[in-house]
Write a protein that holds these residues in place. Structure first.
Motif, PDB file in Angstrom:
ATOM      1  N   GLY A 140      13.481  -7.130  -4.900  1.00 32.17           N
ATOM      2  CA  GLY A 140      13.447  -6.055  -5.880  1.00 32.17           C
ATOM      3  C   GLY A 140      13.284  -4.681  -5.283  1.00 32.17           C
ATOM      4  O   GLY A 140      12.832  -3.755  -5.953  1.00 32.17           O
ATOM      5  N   VAL A 141      13.688  -4.497  -4.025  1.00 28.24           N
ATOM      6  CA  VAL A 141      13.598  -3.201  -3.351  1.00 28.24           C
ATOM      7  C   VAL A 141      14.988  -2.563  -3.321  1.00 28.24           C
ATOM      8  O   VAL A 141      15.977  -3.237  -3.035  1.00 28.24           O
ATOM      9  N   VAL A 142      15.053  -1.268  -3.604  1.00 26.52           N
ATOM     10  CA  VAL A 142      16.333  -0.549  -3.583  1.00 26.52           C
ATOM     11  C   VAL A 142      16.848  -0.497  -2.156  1.00 26.52           C
ATOM     12  O   VAL A 142      16.151  -0.059  -1.239  1.00 26.52           O
ATOM     13  N   ARG A 143      18.100  -0.923  -1.963  1.00 23.46           N
ATOM     14  CA  ARG A 143      18.714  -0.916  -0.633  1.00 23.46           C
ATOM     15  C   ARG A 143      19.881   0.044  -0.522  1.00 23.46           C
ATOM     16  O   ARG A 143      20.224   0.494   0.571  1.00 23.46           O
ATOM     17  N   LEU A 144      20.518   0.372  -1.643  1.00 25.94           N
ATOM     18  CA  LEU A 144      21.721   1.210  -1.601  1.00 25.94           C
ATOM     19  C   LEU A 144      21.990   1.749  -2.991  1.00 25.94           C
ATOM     20  O   LEU A 144      21.732   1.073  -3.986  1.00 25.94           O
ATOM     21  N   VAL A 145      22.516   2.966  -3.049  1.00 25.92           N
ATOM     22  CA  VAL A 145      23.001   3.540  -4.304  1.00 25.92           C
ATOM     23  C   VAL A 145      24.429   4.002  -4.047  1.00 25.92           C
ATOM     24  O   VAL A 145      24.679   4.748  -3.090  1.00 25.92           O
ATOM     25  N   MET A 146      25.350   3.527  -4.859  1.00 27.95           N
ATOM     26  CA  MET A 146      26.768   3.899  -4.738  1.00 27.95           C
ATOM     27  C   MET A 146      27.242   4.508  -6.056  1.00 27.95           C
ATOM     28  O   MET A 146      26.678   4.214  -7.114  1.00 27.95           O
ATOM     29  N   PHE A 147      28.305   5.298  -5.966  1.00 28.28           N
ATOM     30  CA  PHE A 147      28.849   5.962  -7.147  1.00 28.28           C
ATOM     31  C   PHE A 147      30.328   5.639  -7.282  1.00 28.28           C
ATOM     32  O   PHE A 147      31.047   5.567  -6.283  1.00 28.28           O
ATOM     33  N   THR A 148      30.768   5.467  -8.512  1.00 28.17           N
ATOM     34  CA  THR A 148      32.185   5.309  -8.813  1.00 28.17           C
ATOM     35  C   THR A 148      32.493   6.105 -10.072  1.00 28.17           C
ATOM     36  O   THR A 148      31.600   6.434 -10.860  1.00 28.17           O
ATOM     37  N   ASP A 149      33.761   6.411 -10.244  1.00 29.80           N
ATOM     38  CA  ASP A 149      34.194   7.017 -11.497  1.00 29.80           C
ATOM     39  C   ASP A 149      34.297   5.923 -12.541  1.00 29.80           C
ATOM     40  O   ASP A 149      34.678   4.788 -12.234  1.00 29.80           O
ATOM     41  N   GLU A 150      33.948   6.261 -13.773  1.00 28.96           N
ATOM     42  CA  GLU A 150      34.121   5.298 -14.857  1.00 28.96           C
ATOM     43  C   GLU A 150      35.549   5.444 -15.368  1.00 28.96           C
ATOM     44  O   GLU A 150      35.948   6.515 -15.817  1.00 28.96           O
ATOM     45  N   LEU A 151      36.289   4.386 -15.265  1.00 30.44           N
ATOM     46  CA  LEU A 151      37.681   4.414 -15.688  1.00 30.44           C
ATOM     47  C   LEU A 151      37.769   4.219 -17.190  1.00 30.44           C
ATOM     48  O   LEU A 151      36.983   3.468 -17.766  1.00 30.44           O
ATOM     49  N   PRO A 152      38.737   4.857 -17.820  1.00 33.85           N
ATOM     50  CA  PRO A 152      38.876   4.678 -19.269  1.00 33.85           C
ATOM     51  C   PRO A 152      39.240   3.233 -19.586  1.00 33.85           C
ATOM     52  O   PRO A 152      39.920   2.554 -18.818  1.00 33.85           O
ATOM     53  N   HIS A 153      38.747   2.776 -20.727  1.00 37.37           N
ATOM     54  CA  HIS A 153      39.048   1.418 -21.171  1.00 37.37           C
ATOM     55  C   HIS A 153      40.249   1.458 -22.098  1.00 37.37           C
ATOM     56  O   HIS A 153      40.238   2.175 -23.092  1.00 37.37           O
ATOM     57  N   PHE A 154      41.275   0.729 -21.746  1.00 36.07           N
ATOM     58  CA  PHE A 154      42.460   0.655 -22.587  1.00 36.07           C
ATOM     59  C   PHE A 154      42.558  -0.750 -23.154  1.00 36.07           C
ATOM     60  O   PHE A 154      42.456  -1.721 -22.443  1.00 36.07           O
ATOM     61  N   ASP A 155      42.761  -0.824 -24.445  1.00 38.07           N
ATOM     62  CA  ASP A 155      42.906  -2.114 -25.101  1.00 38.07           C
ATOM     63  C   ASP A 155      44.405  -2.359 -25.295  1.00 38.07           C
ATOM     64  O   ASP A 155      45.039  -1.747 -26.139  1.00 38.07           O
ATOM     65  N   ASN A 156      44.952  -3.243 -24.477  1.00 39.14           N
ATOM     66  CA  ASN A 156      46.374  -3.534 -24.553  1.00 39.14           C
ATOM     67  C   ASN A 156      46.692  -4.721 -25.454  1.00 39.14           C
ATOM     68  O   ASN A 156      47.819  -5.192 -25.493  1.00 39.14           O
ATOM     69  N   ALA A 157      45.685  -5.209 -26.148  1.00 34.40           N
ATOM     70  CA  ALA A 157      45.913  -6.362 -27.035  1.00 34.40           C
ATOM     71  C   ALA A 157      46.818  -5.947 -28.181  1.00 34.40           C
ATOM     72  O   ALA A 157      46.720  -4.859 -28.728  1.00 34.40           O
ATOM     73  N   ARG A 158      47.681  -6.825 -28.516  1.00 37.66           N
ATOM     74  CA  ARG A 158      48.603  -6.592 -29.632  1.00 37.66           C
ATOM     75  C   ARG A 158      48.202  -7.455 -30.813  1.00 37.66           C
ATOM     76  O   ARG A 158      47.789  -8.589 -30.640  1.00 37.66           O
TER      77      ARG A 158
END
Length: 159
Positions: A140-158
């Motif tokens: 339970g010890v913090v070892r790393l913090v990383m960042f990413t962009d949140e990509l938009p969610h597209f619903d391609n269901a028809r």
């Protein structure tokens, strides 16, 4: 009838004004809770109590409202920020520290190349939606913090 409608509109407008960001130093805990409702979480502090109001999972902010022993607001901070995550004490902070500061994560994941949990939080950097990934080892010890962009969610269901 018109008077009732006016009162309803006023009530909606007033309730929309109750935001953690607007709470000022010196406010009483009971008054803050009356305005904002129950907190997402609360944590004891050495000299008082922290009320956490989180907008997750849908939002991008979490507010720590710290009260002294007499129940007065002494600090109000929006904590889901790039700077806060960048300055997280790696190798020192534990799961309890992360939760007491940022609240519950958006999600908890595991990956094959890391032995532990990855807690993910949403936030905005300027107007861009981002994700902070806090890696916590098996102890339970913090070892790393990383960042990413949140990509938009597209619903391609028809239909």
């Amino acid at each position: 009838m018109l008077a009732r409608l006016a009162l309803l509109v006023l009530a909606v407008q007033i309730s929309g004004c109750a935001l953690p960001a607007r709470e000022k130093a010196g406010a009483l805990r009971a008054e803050v809770v009356a305005r904002l409702g129950p907190p997402t979480a609360s944590f004891p502090l050495p000299s008082g109590e922290r009320l956490l109001y989180s907008e997750l999972p849908a939002g991008f902010a979490a507010y720590n409202l710290d009260f002294d022993a007499s129940g007065r607001l002494v600090r109000n901070e929006q904590v889901l920020t790039q700077a806060r995550f960048e300055n997280l004490p790696v190798g020192i902070w534990t799961t309890a520290d992360v939760q007491r500061t940022f609240g519950a994560p958006l999600r908890v994941e595991r990956v094959a190349r890391f032995e532990g949990d990855i807690w993910t939080y949403r936030f905005r950097q300027n107007s861009d939606p981002r994700l902070a990934h806090v890696h916590l080892d098996r102890q339970g010890v913090v070892r790393l913090v990383m960042f990413t962009d949140e990509l938009p969610h597209f619903d391609n269901a028809r239909d």
